[in-house]
Write a protein that holds these residues in place. Structure first.
Motif, PDB file in Angstrom:
ATOM      1  N   ASN A  82       0.818  -1.212   0.000  1.00  0.00           N
ATOM      2  CA  ASN A  82       0.000   0.000   0.000  1.00  0.00           C
ATOM      3  C   ASN A  82       0.853   1.264   0.000  1.00  0.00           C
ATOM      4  N   VAL A  83       1.951   1.232   0.741  1.00  0.00           N
ATOM      5  CA  VAL A  83       2.855   2.393   0.756  1.00  0.00           C
ATOM      6  C   VAL A  83       3.484   2.591  -0.620  1.00  0.00           C
ATOM      7  N   LEU A  84       3.954   1.491  -1.223  1.00  0.00           N
ATOM      8  CA  LEU A  84       4.564   1.588  -2.546  1.00  0.00           C
ATOM      9  C   LEU A  84       3.540   2.002  -3.600  1.00  0.00           C
ATOM     10  N   ASP A  85       2.299   1.596  -3.429  1.00  0.00           N
ATOM     11  CA  ASP A  85       1.230   2.004  -4.341  1.00  0.00           C
ATOM     12  C   ASP A  85       1.116   3.526  -4.375  1.00  0.00           C
ATOM     13  N   ALA A  86       1.159   4.147  -3.201  1.00  0.00           N
ATOM     14  CA  ALA A  86       1.069   5.611  -3.141  1.00  0.00           C
ATOM     15  C   ALA A  86       2.299   6.268  -3.765  1.00  0.00           C
ATOM     16  N   CYS A  87       3.473   5.749  -3.455  1.00  0.00           N
ATOM     17  CA  CYS A  87       4.711   6.369  -3.947  1.00  0.00           C
ATOM     18  C   CYS A  87       4.863   6.224  -5.456  1.00  0.00           C
ATOM     19  N   THR A  88       4.768   4.997  -5.952  1.00  0.00           N
ATOM     20  CA  THR A  88       4.950   4.777  -7.388  1.00  0.00           C
ATOM     21  C   THR A  88       3.795   5.369  -8.186  1.00  0.00           C
ATOM     22  N   GLY A  89       2.598   5.319  -7.618  1.00  0.00           N
ATOM     23  CA  GLY A  89       1.450   5.904  -8.310  1.00  0.00           C
ATOM     24  C   GLY A  89       1.620   7.386  -8.542  1.00  0.00           C
ATOM     25  N   SER A  90       2.084   8.101  -7.528  1.00  0.00           N
ATOM     26  CA  SER A  90       2.302   9.545  -7.668  1.00  0.00           C
ATOM     27  C   SER A  90       3.347   9.849  -8.731  1.00  0.00           C
ATOM     28  N   LEU A  91       4.432   9.076  -8.731  1.00  0.00           N
ATOM     29  CA  LEU A  91       5.514   9.315  -9.691  1.00  0.00           C
ATOM     30  C   LEU A  91       5.060   9.029 -11.120  1.00  0.00           C
ATOM     31  N   PHE A  92       4.426   7.882 -11.330  1.00  0.00           N
ATOM     32  CA  PHE A  92       4.010   7.516 -12.682  1.00  0.00           C
ATOM     33  C   PHE A  92       2.906   8.429 -13.196  1.00  0.00           C
ATOM     34  N   TYR A  93       2.015   8.852 -12.301  1.00  0.00           N
ATOM     35  CA  TYR A  93       0.954   9.762 -12.743  1.00  0.00           C
ATOM     36  C   TYR A  93       1.542  11.113 -13.138  1.00  0.00           C
ATOM     37  N   TYR A  94       2.605  11.535 -12.439  1.00  0.00           N
ATOM     38  CA  TYR A  94       3.311  12.765 -12.803  1.00  0.00           C
ATOM     39  C   TYR A  94       3.976  12.628 -14.166  1.00  0.00           C
ATOM     40  N   LEU A  95       4.625  11.471 -14.412  1.00  0.00           N
ATOM     41  CA  LEU A  95       5.376  11.301 -15.650  1.00  0.00           C
ATOM     42  C   LEU A  95       4.469  11.183 -16.867  1.00  0.00           C
ATOM     43  N   VAL A 134      -4.352  12.042  -8.446  1.00  0.00           N
ATOM     44  CA  VAL A 134      -3.198  11.173  -8.213  1.00  0.00           C
ATOM     45  C   VAL A 134      -3.582   9.858  -7.543  1.00  0.00           C
ATOM     46  N   PRO A 135      -4.401   9.857  -6.469  1.00  0.00           N
ATOM     47  CA  PRO A 135      -4.658   8.579  -5.781  1.00  0.00           C
ATOM     48  C   PRO A 135      -5.406   7.558  -6.616  1.00  0.00           C
ATOM     49  N   TYR A 136      -5.966   7.949  -7.779  1.00  0.00           N
ATOM     50  CA  TYR A 136      -6.737   7.018  -8.578  1.00  0.00           C
ATOM     51  C   TYR A 136      -5.891   6.311  -9.632  1.00  0.00           C
ATOM     52  N   TRP A 137      -4.609   6.331  -9.526  1.00  0.00           N
ATOM     53  CA  TRP A 137      -3.751   6.048 -10.686  1.00  0.00           C
ATOM     54  C   TRP A 137      -3.942   4.649 -11.254  1.00  0.00           C
ATOM     55  N   ILE A 138      -4.032   3.638 -10.449  1.00  0.00           N
ATOM     56  CA  ILE A 138      -4.137   2.220 -10.809  1.00  0.00           C
ATOM     57  C   ILE A 138      -3.821   1.997 -12.301  1.00  0.00           C
ATOM     58  N   VAL A 139      -4.820   1.671 -13.136  1.00  0.00           N
ATOM     59  CA  VAL A 139      -4.588   1.527 -14.581  1.00  0.00           C
ATOM     60  C   VAL A 139      -5.619   2.363 -15.333  1.00  0.00           C
ATOM     61  N   TYR A 140      -6.038   3.435 -14.681  1.00  0.00           N
ATOM     62  CA  TYR A 140      -7.229   4.096 -15.177  1.00  0.00           C
ATOM     63  C   TYR A 140      -7.025   5.314 -16.060  1.00  0.00           C
ATOM     64  N   PRO A 141      -5.821   5.860 -16.274  1.00  0.00           N
ATOM     65  CA  PRO A 141      -5.717   7.122 -17.012  1.00  0.00           C
ATOM     66  C   PRO A 141      -6.408   7.138 -18.363  1.00  0.00           C
ATOM     67  N   ILE A 142      -6.269   6.076 -19.156  1.00  0.00           N
ATOM     68  CA  ILE A 142      -6.874   6.091 -20.489  1.00  0.00           C
ATOM     69  C   ILE A 142      -8.394   6.020 -20.388  1.00  0.00           C
ATOM     70  N   VAL A 143      -8.907   5.189 -19.477  1.00  0.00           N
ATOM     71  CA  VAL A 143     -10.361   5.123 -19.291  1.00  0.00           C
ATOM     72  C   VAL A 143     -10.892   6.460 -18.795  1.00  0.00           C
ATOM     73  N   SER A 144     -10.177   7.110 -17.893  1.00  0.00           N
ATOM     74  CA  SER A 144     -10.637   8.418 -17.414  1.00  0.00           C
ATOM     75  C   SER A 144     -10.628   9.456 -18.537  1.00  0.00           C
ATOM     76  N   HIS A 145      -9.715   9.299 -19.492  1.00  0.00           N
ATOM     77  CA  HIS A 145      -9.727  10.196 -20.652  1.00  0.00           C
ATOM     78  C   HIS A 145     -11.017  10.024 -21.448  1.00  0.00           C
ATOM     79  N   TRP A 146     -11.466   8.785 -21.616  1.00  0.00           N
ATOM     80  CA  TRP A 146     -12.710   8.544 -22.355  1.00  0.00           C
ATOM     81  C   TRP A 146     -13.891   9.281 -21.734  1.00  0.00           C
TER      82      TRP A 146
END
Length: 456
Positions: A82-95, A134-146
């Motif tokens: 869960n901790v890594l989910d928050a850390c990596t999610g924030s970084l990847f969502y930024y990138l 940011v907290p919603y990062w999971i695999v959702y960016p493309i679906v959220s774009h739709w």
């Protein structure tokens, strides 16, 4: 103000200076107007940041819920994840995540601006907006774009001439499909490919339950608290009127309405689960009630801003039945997921999408999604079947997209032995074998330990 009055009196006395007076008045009015705009922007930014903080608190809620729902010997492992989910999610969502989701101008499928937050801040895309997602990062960016980007093919804000689905956009206000169904379908493939826990469906099996009801209840209440940022915060602004100035009709009222709809659905779902489980087992199941509450929240997330209170009660009631039915089906087909992510998030999320298409009220729809003549609304509210047809299509689209992206990933991970720990490690517990020790002293119940071949 006295200086302004003195200068104005001089200009208007005698022959006067009309041009100077007009300049003075306009300058003062511009100053006041700009101040009101600045204040409105500050209020909206503060509201969105506060909502983002609430949503981030859901990370803690999920951590506690996960920790309580697994075996004690795996507590450190799930907390670290869960901790890594928050850390990596924030970084990847930024990138790249934010760019894929909201990078506009773009195409209908995926965004292509704002990588690494370039070109931010700008109107409509400031840092609070990024932080909220940011907290919603999971695999959702493309679906959220739709759904949520102005360019997305299913966005409810597109011009009517651009609507691709039965001349209807899709109303998924805060993400029953975008967030919950996406996560639930991903969990489905992960659990299917990994397989059930050892001993879970053996002939002499016992029910392998979570080890700490206190953590589950704590996590549930933290998630409940965070949902008041999740759903109402999806308005992104609060200083917006719906009618004449000075009236009660405005986004500030819609925010409260959305929070109440969320509360009703979750509460009814929890109570329905409680009594349904008692009728089935003769026991009052606290941990099952918590999942029932979360199932109600996942379902109402789509239509929380566009339905009546009585409809929210129906939403919560049915979502509990969906969750219970999903768990019964999972037991029958020997599908094992300690967190019930597929049944809760995918099942109840899909129901939430359908629910919105059935019960969305015309008045609320036109307030939340204004400026679209002839916009369809709920079938049961007299709005016809176009919205329902569009929502059925997007349920299929979400399931297909997540399956296409996540099933191969889990398959490859499993093929290389990276998805599941060896049997001896599973028996001993991942805390001991991977993290140097247990979270705390805990004696596994003898029946459970014997069923999975672990020392007791």
């Amino acid at each position: 103000m006295s200086t302004c009055a003195s200068e104005l009196a001089i200009m208007l006395s005698g022959a006067g200076n009309a041009t100077g007076a007009a300049d003075l008045l306009c300058g003062r009015l511009d100053y006041v107007s700009n101040g009101i705009i600045d204040t409105s922007n500050a209020v909206n930014s503060t509201y969105l940041l506060f909502s983002a903080y609430l949503v981030f608190a859901m990370q803690l809620g999920f951590a506690m819920l996960c920790a309580g729902s697994v075996r004690a010997k795996n507590t450190v492992n799930i907390l670290l994840l869960n901790v890594l989910d928050a850390c990596t999610g924030s970084l990847f969502y930024y990138l790249f995540g934010f760019a894929f989701a909201f990078g506009t101008p773009s195409n209908a499928f995926i965004g292509k601006q704002f990588f690494g937050l370039k070109k931010l801040p700008q109107t409509g895309f400031d840092y609070p907006f990024f932080l909220f997602h940011v907290p919603y990062w999971i695999v959702y960016p493309i679906v959220s774009h739709w759904f949520w980007s102005a360019d997305g093919w299913a966005n409810a804000g597109r011009n009517t001439s651009e609507w691709l689905l039965f001349k209807s956009g899709v109303i998924d206000f805060a993400g029953s499909g975008v967030v919950h169904m996406v996560g639930g379908v991903a969990g489905l493939w992960g659990a299917l490919i990994e397989g059930p826990r050892r001993g879970r469906f053996e002939p002499n099996r016992v029910d392998i339950r979570g080890h700490d009801a206190s953590l589950v209840v704590l996590g549930t209440f933290l998630l409940w608290f965070g949902w008041y940022g999740f759903n109402p915060g999806s308005f992104t602004v609060i200083d917006k009127k719906y009618g004449p100035s000075g009236s009660i009709n405005g986004q500030w009222s819609a925010v409260g309405h959305t929070a109440v709809m969320t509360t009703l659905a979750g509460s009814v779902a929890g109570l329905t689960t409680l009594f349904a489980k008692y009728m089935k087992t003769g026991q009052w199941k606290a941990m099952d009630v918590c999942n029932g509450i979360l199932g109600g929240f996942a379902a109402i997330t789509s239509g929380c801003s566009v339905v009546d209170p009585w409809a929210s009660v129906i939403c919560g009631f049915v979502s509990a039945l969906v969750l219970i039915g999903g768990n019964m089906l999972a037991e029958k087909v020997k599908f094992d997921d300690p967190l019930e992510a597929t049944q809760l998030h995918a099942g109840c999320g899909a129901w939430g999408i359908l629910f919105t298409a059935l019960f969305a009220r015309e008045k609320y729809v036109n307030e939340v999604y204004p400026g679209r003549e002839g916009r369809p609304y709920g079938l049961f509210m007299g709005g016809g079947g176009r919205l329902l047809a569009a929502h059925v299509v997007v349920i299929i689209a979400i399931f297909g997209w997540v399956s296409l992206t996540m099933a191969p990933l889990f398959f490859v991970l499993n093929k290389f032995g990276l998805l599941r720990t060896p049997q001896e490690h599973e028996n001993a517990g991942m805390d001991l074998t991977y993290h140097g020790g247990s979270a705390y002293q805990f004696i596994e119940p003898a029946a459970v330990g014997a069923a999975v071949g672990a020392p007791v």
